[in-house]
Scaffold this active site. Structure first.
Site, PDB file in Angstrom:
ATOM      1  N   ARG A   1       0.821  -1.221   0.000  1.00 54.81           N
ATOM      2  CA  ARG A   1       0.000   0.000   0.000  1.00 54.81           C
ATOM      3  C   ARG A   1       0.854   1.270   0.000  1.00 54.81           C
ATOM      4  NH1 ARG A   1      -2.104  -3.325   3.625  1.00 54.81           N
ATOM      5  NH2 ARG A   1      -3.958  -4.454   2.951  1.00 54.81           N
TER       6      ARG A   1
ATOM      7  N   LYS B   1       1.830  11.911 -10.314  1.00 54.49           N
ATOM      8  CA  LYS B   1       0.900  11.032 -11.035  1.00 54.49           C
ATOM      9  C   LYS B   1       1.654   9.801 -11.498  1.00 54.49           C
ATOM     10  CE  LYS B   1      -2.490  14.179 -13.054  1.00 54.49           C
ATOM     11  NZ  LYS B   1      -3.091  14.602 -14.336  1.00 54.49           N
TER      12      LYS B   1
ATOM     13  N   GLU C   1       7.484  20.467 -24.420  1.00 53.79           N
ATOM     14  CA  GLU C   1       6.953  20.746 -23.074  1.00 53.79           C
ATOM     15  C   GLU C   1       7.659  21.967 -22.463  1.00 53.79           C
ATOM     16  OE1 GLU C   1       4.316  19.286 -21.804  1.00 53.79           O
ATOM     17  OE2 GLU C   1       4.178  17.449 -22.993  1.00 53.79           O
TER      18      GLU C   1
ATOM     19  N   LYS D   1       6.023  23.535 -12.602  1.00 58.99           N
ATOM     20  CA  LYS D   1       5.110  22.402 -12.439  1.00 58.99           C
ATOM     21  C   LYS D   1       4.860  22.132 -10.957  1.00 58.99           C
ATOM     22  CE  LYS D   1       3.507  17.916 -13.651  1.00 58.99           C
ATOM     23  NZ  LYS D   1       3.522  16.722 -14.479  1.00 58.99           N
TER      24      LYS D   1
ATOM     25  N   GLU E   1      -5.730  17.323  -8.347  1.00 60.81           N
ATOM     26  CA  GLU E   1      -6.506  17.764  -9.510  1.00 60.81           C
ATOM     27  C   GLU E   1      -7.982  17.925  -9.156  1.00 60.81           C
ATOM     28  OE1 GLU E   1      -5.984  15.251 -12.979  1.00 60.81           O
ATOM     29  OE2 GLU E   1      -5.414  17.010 -14.120  1.00 60.81           O
TER      30      GLU E   1
ATOM     31  N   ARG F   1      -4.718  22.769 -11.669  1.00 56.25           N
ATOM     32  CA  ARG F   1      -3.737  21.960 -12.385  1.00 56.25           C
ATOM     33  C   ARG F   1      -3.974  21.949 -13.903  1.00 56.25           C
ATOM     34  NH1 ARG F   1      -0.982  16.657  -9.536  1.00 56.25           N
ATOM     35  NH2 ARG F   1       0.196  15.983 -11.333  1.00 56.25           N
TER      36      ARG F   1
ATOM     37  N   ASN G   1      -2.200  21.865 -18.888  1.00 54.04           N
ATOM     38  CA  ASN G   1      -2.663  21.335 -20.169  1.00 54.04           C
ATOM     39  C   ASN G   1      -2.652  22.390 -21.263  1.00 54.04           C
ATOM     40  OD1 ASN G   1      -3.011  18.656 -19.529  1.00 54.04           O
ATOM     41  ND2 ASN G   1      -5.047  19.001 -18.693  1.00 54.04           N
TER      42      ASN G   1
ATOM     43  N   HIS H   1      -2.635  21.416 -24.878  1.00 56.05           N
ATOM     44  CA  HIS H   1      -2.857  19.974 -24.906  1.00 56.05           C
ATOM     45  C   HIS H   1      -4.213  19.521 -25.447  1.00 56.05           C
ATOM     46  CE1 HIS H   1       0.940  19.623 -22.885  1.00 56.05           C
ATOM     47  NE2 HIS H   1       0.800  18.329 -22.677  1.00 56.05           N
TER      48      HIS H   1
ATOM     49  N   HIS I   1      -3.849  16.442 -28.012  1.00 61.32           N
ATOM     50  CA  HIS I   1      -4.379  15.078 -27.880  1.00 61.32           C
ATOM     51  C   HIS I   1      -5.173  14.689 -29.122  1.00 61.32           C
ATOM     52  CE1 HIS I   1      -3.965  15.617 -23.274  1.00 61.32           C
ATOM     53  NE2 HIS I   1      -2.921  14.961 -23.761  1.00 61.32           N
TER      54      HIS I   1
ATOM     55  N   HIS J   1       3.850  13.034 -28.953  1.00 67.09           N
ATOM     56  CA  HIS J   1       3.188  13.942 -28.008  1.00 67.09           C
ATOM     57  C   HIS J   1       3.778  15.363 -28.031  1.00 67.09           C
ATOM     58  CE1 HIS J   1       0.947  15.278 -24.562  1.00 67.09           C
ATOM     59  NE2 HIS J   1       2.072  15.627 -23.964  1.00 67.09           N
TER      60      HIS J   1
HETATM   61  N1  NAD Z   1       3.013  11.018 -14.756  1.00 68.33           N
HETATM   62  C1  NAD Z   1       2.872  12.127 -15.438  1.00 68.33           C
HETATM   63  O1  NAD Z   1       2.539  13.191 -14.895  1.00 68.33           O
HETATM   64  C2  NAD Z   1       3.149  12.122 -16.907  1.00 68.33           C
HETATM   65  C3  NAD Z   1       3.260  13.327 -17.611  1.00 68.33           C
HETATM   66  C4  NAD Z   1       3.577  13.286 -18.956  1.00 68.33           C
HETATM   67  C5  NAD Z   1       3.802  12.064 -19.592  1.00 68.33           C
HETATM   68  N2  NAD Z   1       3.682  10.899 -18.887  1.00 68.33           N
HETATM   69  C6  NAD Z   1       3.930   9.594 -19.507  1.00 68.33           C
HETATM   70  O2  NAD Z   1       5.295   9.530 -19.912  1.00 68.33           O
HETATM   71  C7  NAD Z   1       5.405   8.594 -20.981  1.00 68.33           C
HETATM   72  C8  NAD Z   1       6.328   9.151 -22.038  1.00 68.33           C
HETATM   73  O3  NAD Z   1       7.596   9.333 -21.453  1.00 68.33           O
HETATM   74  P1  NAD Z   1       8.908   9.585 -22.349  1.00 68.33           P
HETATM   75  O4  NAD Z   1       8.594  10.609 -23.365  1.00 68.33           O
HETATM   76  O5  NAD Z   1      10.014   9.800 -21.412  1.00 68.33           O
HETATM   77  O6  NAD Z   1       9.053   8.246 -23.189  1.00 68.33           O
HETATM   78  P2  NAD Z   1       9.740   6.836 -22.844  1.00 68.33           P
HETATM   79  O7  NAD Z   1       9.808   6.575 -21.409  1.00 68.33           O
HETATM   80  O8  NAD Z   1       9.032   5.838 -23.699  1.00 68.33           O
HETATM   81  O9  NAD Z   1      11.220   7.026 -23.397  1.00 68.33           O
HETATM   82  C9  NAD Z   1      11.419   7.278 -24.768  1.00 68.33           C
HETATM   83  C10 NAD Z   1      12.537   6.412 -25.326  1.00 68.33           C
HETATM   84  O10 NAD Z   1      13.797   6.898 -24.896  1.00 68.33           O
HETATM   85  C11 NAD Z   1      14.594   5.852 -24.366  1.00 68.33           C
HETATM   86  N3  NAD Z   1      15.494   6.506 -23.397  1.00 68.33           N
HETATM   87  C12 NAD Z   1      15.204   6.954 -22.148  1.00 68.33           C
HETATM   88  N4  NAD Z   1      16.244   7.635 -21.641  1.00 68.33           N
HETATM   89  C13 NAD Z   1      17.230   7.614 -22.577  1.00 68.33           C
HETATM   90  C14 NAD Z   1      18.550   8.161 -22.642  1.00 68.33           C
HETATM   91  N5  NAD Z   1      19.035   8.925 -21.655  1.00 68.33           N
HETATM   92  N6  NAD Z   1      19.271   7.925 -23.753  1.00 68.33           N
HETATM   93  C15 NAD Z   1      18.760   7.202 -24.776  1.00 68.33           C
HETATM   94  N7  NAD Z   1      17.517   6.679 -24.779  1.00 68.33           N
HETATM   95  C16 NAD Z   1      16.761   6.889 -23.695  1.00 68.33           C
HETATM   96  C17 NAD Z   1      13.579   4.890 -23.821  1.00 68.33           C
HETATM   97  O11 NAD Z   1      14.117   3.588 -23.716  1.00 68.33           O
HETATM   98  C18 NAD Z   1      12.475   4.967 -24.882  1.00 68.33           C
HETATM   99  O12 NAD Z   1      12.784   4.186 -25.989  1.00 68.33           O
HETATM  100  C19 NAD Z   1       4.003   8.321 -21.468  1.00 68.33           C
HETATM  101  O13 NAD Z   1       3.618   7.029 -21.072  1.00 68.33           O
HETATM  102  C20 NAD Z   1       3.151   9.356 -20.777  1.00 68.33           C
HETATM  103  O14 NAD Z   1       1.840   8.893 -20.503  1.00 68.33           O
HETATM  104  C21 NAD Z   1       3.363  10.917 -17.560  1.00 68.33           C
HETATM  105 ZN    ZN Z   2       2.353  16.927 -22.351  1.00 67.04          ZN
END
Ligand code: NAD
Ligand code: ZN
Length: 292
Positions: free
Chosen positions: A55, A77, A119, A157, A167, A172, A176, A179, A183, A195
């Site tokens: 938990r 999140k 972003e 942020k 939220e 918050r 967006n 966004h 989307h 994205h």
């Molecule tokens: N929790 C939140 O508030 C929040 C906010 C925005 C996005 N997200 C989520 O984040 C995800 C997208 O994250 P992302 O854009 O980081 O993509 P990702 O985690 O898929 O990484 C993108 C690619 O880069 C590679 N990679 C990572 N670090 C690297 C490095 N230093 N050198 C070389 N390659 C590297 C990864 O293996 C992957 O292939 C989505 O699932 C989205 O829903 C969450």
């Molecule tokens: Zn975004």
């Protein structure tokens, strides 16, 4: 060390189960912590596993993509995807800490890096534009400038999240910015647009819409376009997308509640705007070259 698969397809309950079973077999104690090293996919999945294991055990986020550094690792999140939709199962679970070392970005693929810049453009346009003066250094991935710019984004942020952690109040929603259309562009392009690219176009659209609605002077739209373009990001929609389709998708957006909701700049800053004049929306879509 637990290595998970890569991409959205690995951000699943099944990965959370495998990781949780590993934690059990290692004999993780309540006082131990999970360290999430990777992009947003890793951060969201490992963060969610930490939120539910016992938990809740502590998590420390060590983001390695630019997007994760300025966005997904901050704010608490966590969650995973279902076949029915993205991020449908999750929890709020604030990390104990977030450690960012921009030098790891040297190996990030170009398109992923630029998505993070999308972003960053969002944060810069939400307040005093701290990015325009550093465009060349950002494109070069200069670690010193990145450290400074990432810190600014994190501050923004964190401030917004602290005011509306769960939220509940709508504060918050300013995160967006750009966004709503982004989307819809991701969906309509069959995820041909990533994205951050869609956010870039969404920012230009939001500025155009605010200008058409006379919420901001017209030069705001021009400045937005210049920043987005100088960061190597697209400023208008790819060909083949139709205004009707985008509007329909935006109305279905889970956060819109059936109407059309945008986050727009204006005299009192960035805020949520419900159901703006449909003609203005069409005009702003035309300005980013969406077909009527
Ligand atoms: N929790 C939140 O508030 C929040 C906010 C925005 C996005 N997200 C989520 O984040 C995800 C997208 O994250 P992302 O854009 O980081 O993509 P990702 O985690 O898929 O990484 C993108 C690619 O880069 C590679 N990679 C990572 N670090 C690297 C490095 N230093 N050198 C070389 N390659 C590297 C990864 O293996 C992957 O292939 C989505 O699932 C989205 O829903 C969450
Ligand atoms: Zn975004």
């Amino acid at each position: 060390m637990f290595e998970m698969g890569e991409g959205e397809d690995a951000k699943t309950l099944s990965t959370v189960e495998t990781l949780s079973r590993e934690l059990a077999q290692w004999g993780l104690l309540r006082g131990d912590l999970v360290l999430a090293l990777g992009g947003g996919v890793v951060g969201d999945t490992a963060g969610f596993a930490a939120a539910v294991y016992y938990r809740g055990v502590d998590v420390v986020q060590v983001p390695t993509t630019l997007l994760a550094m300025v966005d997904s690792a901050i704010g608490g999140k966590t969650g995973v995807n279902l076949p029915e939709g993205k991020n449908l199962v999750g929890a709020f679970h604030q990390p104990r800490g977030v450690f960012v070392n921009p030098t790891v970005l040297a190996t990030l693929p170009d398109r992923e890096y630029r998505c993070g810049l999308g972003e960053i453009a969002k944060y810069a346009l939400m307040g005093d534009d701290f990015a325009s003066a550093h465009v060349d250094a950002l494109v070069r991935r200069d670690p010193a400038v990145l450290a400074e710019v990432i810190a600014r984004c994190v501050e923004i942020k964190a401030r917004v999240v602290a005011a509306d952690e769960l939220e509940l109040t709508g504060v918050r929603a300013v995160l967006n910015y750009g966004h709503t259309l982004a989307h819809a562009l991701e969906t309509a392009s069959g995820h041909g647009l990533m994205h951050g690219e869609a956010v870039a176009i969404g920012l230009v659209f939001a500025a155009q819409l605010a200008a058409v609605l006379e919420r901001v002077p017209p030069d705001v739209a021009a400045r937005t376009e210049t920043l987005v373009q100088s960061l190597g990001l697209p400023t208008y929609a790819p060909p083949g997308l139709r205004a009707d389709d985008l509007v329909t998708i935006m109305q279905r957006d889970k956060k819109s509640g059936g109407g059309l909701t945008f986050v727009l700049d204006g005299p009192s800053g960035i805020e949520r705007v419900d159901d703006p004049d449909p003609d203005a929306v069409r005009k702003a879509l035309a300005a980013i070259r969406v077909e009527a």
